[in-house]
Design a protein around this motif. Structure first.
Motif, PDB file in Angstrom:
ATOM      1  N   ARG A   8       0.823  -1.209   0.000  1.00 46.26           N
ATOM      2  CA  ARG A   8       0.000   0.000   0.000  1.00 46.26           C
ATOM      3  C   ARG A   8       0.861   1.266   0.000  1.00 46.26           C
ATOM      4  N   ALA A   9       1.963   1.238   0.722  1.00 44.48           N
ATOM      5  CA  ALA A   9       2.843   2.407   0.759  1.00 44.48           C
ATOM      6  C   ALA A   9       3.422   2.705  -0.621  1.00 44.48           C
ATOM      7  N   LEU A  10       3.839   1.678  -1.337  1.00 41.63           N
ATOM      8  CA  LEU A  10       4.360   1.865  -2.695  1.00 41.63           C
ATOM      9  C   LEU A  10       3.272   2.342  -3.653  1.00 41.63           C
ATOM     10  N   ASN A  11       2.099   1.758  -3.536  1.00 39.03           N
ATOM     11  CA  ASN A  11       0.992   2.167  -4.404  1.00 39.03           C
ATOM     12  C   ASN A  11       0.590   3.617  -4.161  1.00 39.03           C
ATOM     13  N   ASN A  33      10.452   7.302 -11.054  1.00 38.56           N
ATOM     14  CA  ASN A  33      10.594   5.960 -11.651  1.00 38.56           C
ATOM     15  C   ASN A  33      11.731   5.157 -11.019  1.00 38.56           C
ATOM     16  N   LYS A  34      12.554   5.815 -10.214  1.00 37.74           N
ATOM     17  CA  LYS A  34      13.646   5.125  -9.518  1.00 37.74           C
ATOM     18  C   LYS A  34      13.200   4.560  -8.163  1.00 37.74           C
ATOM     19  N   VAL A  35      12.000   4.950  -7.734  1.00 38.03           N
ATOM     20  CA  VAL A  35      11.485   4.480  -6.438  1.00 38.03           C
ATOM     21  C   VAL A  35      10.700   3.197  -6.679  1.00 38.03           C
ATOM     22  N   LYS A  36      11.300   2.070  -6.341  1.00 36.29           N
ATOM     23  CA  LYS A  36      10.702   0.772  -6.674  1.00 36.29           C
ATOM     24  C   LYS A  36      10.484  -0.140  -5.471  1.00 36.29           C
ATOM     25  N   THR A  37      11.113   0.178  -4.356  1.00 33.96           N
ATOM     26  CA  THR A  37      11.003  -0.683  -3.176  1.00 33.96           C
ATOM     27  C   THR A  37      10.677   0.157  -1.934  1.00 33.96           C
ATOM     28  N   VAL A  38      10.328  -0.537  -0.854  1.00 35.05           N
ATOM     29  CA  VAL A  38      10.058   0.145   0.411  1.00 35.05           C
ATOM     30  C   VAL A  38      11.314   0.843   0.922  1.00 35.05           C
ATOM     31  N   VAL A  39      12.468   0.249   0.681  1.00 30.56           N
ATOM     32  CA  VAL A  39      13.739   0.876   1.079  1.00 30.56           C
ATOM     33  C   VAL A  39      13.920   2.199   0.336  1.00 30.56           C
ATOM     34  N   ASP A  40      13.540   2.219  -0.940  1.00 35.27           N
ATOM     35  CA  ASP A  40      13.611   3.461  -1.714  1.00 35.27           C
ATOM     36  C   ASP A  40      12.698   4.538  -1.113  1.00 35.27           C
TER      37      ASP A  40
END
Length: 498
Positions: free
Chosen positions: A27-30, A54-61
């Motif tokens: 949900r956080a990524l979405n 577009n570089k933000v792909k993971t929860v760590v990002d």
């Protein structure tokens, strides 16, 4: 709608911690993708901070994204640009909150936010284990008006009515006379009553009931709080006063904000953990670190919201008509997954499952993540659920004749008397020529000027004063110039004492 809510309630009761951790990340990524693609203000904010979405792909990002807050985001952009697709031409519900200058900020929400809030209220209702044929009267004692507390509480319980629960509602707000009338006139028809309101106001109602001819023993009272942290001693005080049978299941404190509504809430499990910490200082420091106040400990529903913490500052990400990603609430606190908090308890020699069984709350075992909050980071103090800021008091002290007697420096704090009644205390520094002495006429003038400015700049205080009368008046304490306790020479003035 009812099917969706039933599914979420069932998930809360049955799903394990790893399910909620996965939901939280998804949900956080979405939410980030939604905001970065469709919210003009957030798109501009990311460009300004040189973030390529577009570089933000993971929860760590996500954790490397810059924080947003009222100053750098909400007040920087037009209201429409903060919304999805930059549009306000849709059905919205507006509420208002005041900042340190008294200038309001208008938050809007959709029906979806009310629906999510109603899930929390349904959990509280279900904890009561009422018989189906038993009617329940809910008395909403939060402020009614442009503020979120009263209206969203009413709407949440109204949605429960629509879902078939045997609930009746009345909304006296903070008007104590109307609250007592509701208890006396309607109480004869209802054994089960839920009082929903700010903790100090609910305590006032409880304490004054006997003198109003109300016998709490005739009712089964349950208490729903919000807007303020309180101690376990406070919980026990009000619970005993209303002859409550089980404060684990019959009380709940909600952590809510004007931005995103009810975002976390106490459960029987969080109350249990809080009480274990109150008895064990080492455990307290293990979970909450070395802080002076007992924080509110809540759980939250990752389907709706997620939390992070950086340097003890709480960040929230939530989907509303105004999506917020890593938004700084202005509160201090921390977060845990369910498994993390169980591990910390286990390391301290405590089996949470066994403790829950001892307290007879094992059926309310929800493996939702935890968040704790222990004070606001901004310069304000909490009084009857509203924020009181230094600015109006500063302005009052600049006026004549006060400026001839007072330096204009002060410290603001909230205290409780021996009967646990809350009051606002203002420490004022006198000029050196006065040596702490103050004529009665100036004392009264200072009080009048401060109250006048508070009523002028803080609409919530103005409403509170109308119903509480003298109880809302600040207590003033005058100190000699440069007294080391509050006005030490060479030290930056501490306007608010937490």
């Amino acid at each position: 709608m009812k099917t969706k809510i039933n599914r979420i309630i069932q998930q809360i009761k049955t799903q394990r911690a790893n399910f909620w951790e996965k939901i939280r990340d998804e949900r956080a990524l979405n939410l980030f993708r939604l905001a970065s693609r469709r919210v003009p203000a957030y798109q501009d904010f990311l460009r300004h901070h040189k973030v390529k979405s577009n570089k933000v792909k993971t929860v760590v990002d996500l954790q490397s994204l810059p924080m947003i807050d009222k100053k750098n985001y909400l007040r920087k952009y037009p209201l429409s640009e903060l919304t999805i697709d930059g549009r306000l031409d849709k059905p919205l519900i507006f509420t208002s909150t005041s900042g340190s200058t008294g200038a309001p900020f208008y938050f809007h929400r959709s029906f979806d936010l009310d629906l999510r809030t109603s899930v929390i209220h349904e959990l509280f209702y279900l904890q009561g284990q009422y018989k189906k044929e038993e009617p329940v009267l809910v008395i909403v004692c939060f402020g009614m008006g442009v503020w979120i507390g009263g209206l969203i509480t009413y709407q949440a319980f109204h949605l429960l009515q629509e879902r078939g629960y045997n609930i009746s509602l009345i909304t006296p707000g903070i008007n104590k006379e109307e609250i007592f009338k509701s208890l006396k006139d309607l109480g004869a028809s209802y054994k089960n009553i839920i009082l929903a309101g700010y903790p100090p106001l609910i305590k006032d109602i409880i304490d004054e009931a006997l003198s109003r001819g109300i016998d709490w023993r005739k009712f089964r009272i349950r208490l729903l709080f919000a807007a303020e942290v309180f101690t376990e001693d406070f919980r026990e005080y009000v619970s005993r006063a209303v002859n409550m049978r089980n404060s684990f299941i019959d009380t709940m404190n909600i952590y809510g904000t004007a931005e995103l509504g009810a975002i976390a809430f106490e459960t029987p499990l969080t109350i249990l953990i809080r009480r274990l910490c109150a008895k064990n200082q080492k455990l307290f420091e293990t979970i909450f670190k070395r802080i002076e106040k007992t924080p509110t400990l809540g759980q939250y529903i990752p389907s709706f919201i997620s939390f992070d913490a950086e340097n003890n500052d709480l960040l929230v990400s939530g989907d509303n008509t105004m999506p917020l990603v890593r938004y700084a609430l202005g509160d201090h606190g921390g977060v845990y997954s369910f498994r993390e908090i169980v591990e910390k308890l286990t390391e301290s020699g405590i089996d949470l499952k066994k403790e829950a069984e001892k307290a007879r709350i094992e059926k309310f075992w929800y493996e939702l993540p935890f968040v704790y909050v222990y004070e606001r980071a901004d310069f304000s103090t909490n009084f009857y659920g509203l924020q009181v800021y230094p600015e109006p008091i500063r302005e009052a002290l600049l006026k004549k004749p006060l400026s001839a007697y007072l330096t204009g420096k002060f410290t603001l704090e909230t205290r409780f008397d021996s009967k646990q009644n809350q009051y606002l205390l203002i420490h004022l520094e006198t000029r050196k020529s006065r040596n702490g002495a103050m004529p009665q006429t100036i004392r009264q003038a200072a009080l009048s000027a401060i109250v006048e400015q508070l009523e002028l700049k803080n609409s919530e205080y103005r409403e509170l004063r109308k119903f509480l009368g003298k109880r809302a008046l600040p207590h003033l304490q005058f100190w000699p110039a440069e007294d080391p306790k509050y006005f030490k020479l060479g030290i930056k003035q501490k306007w608010v004492k937490k």
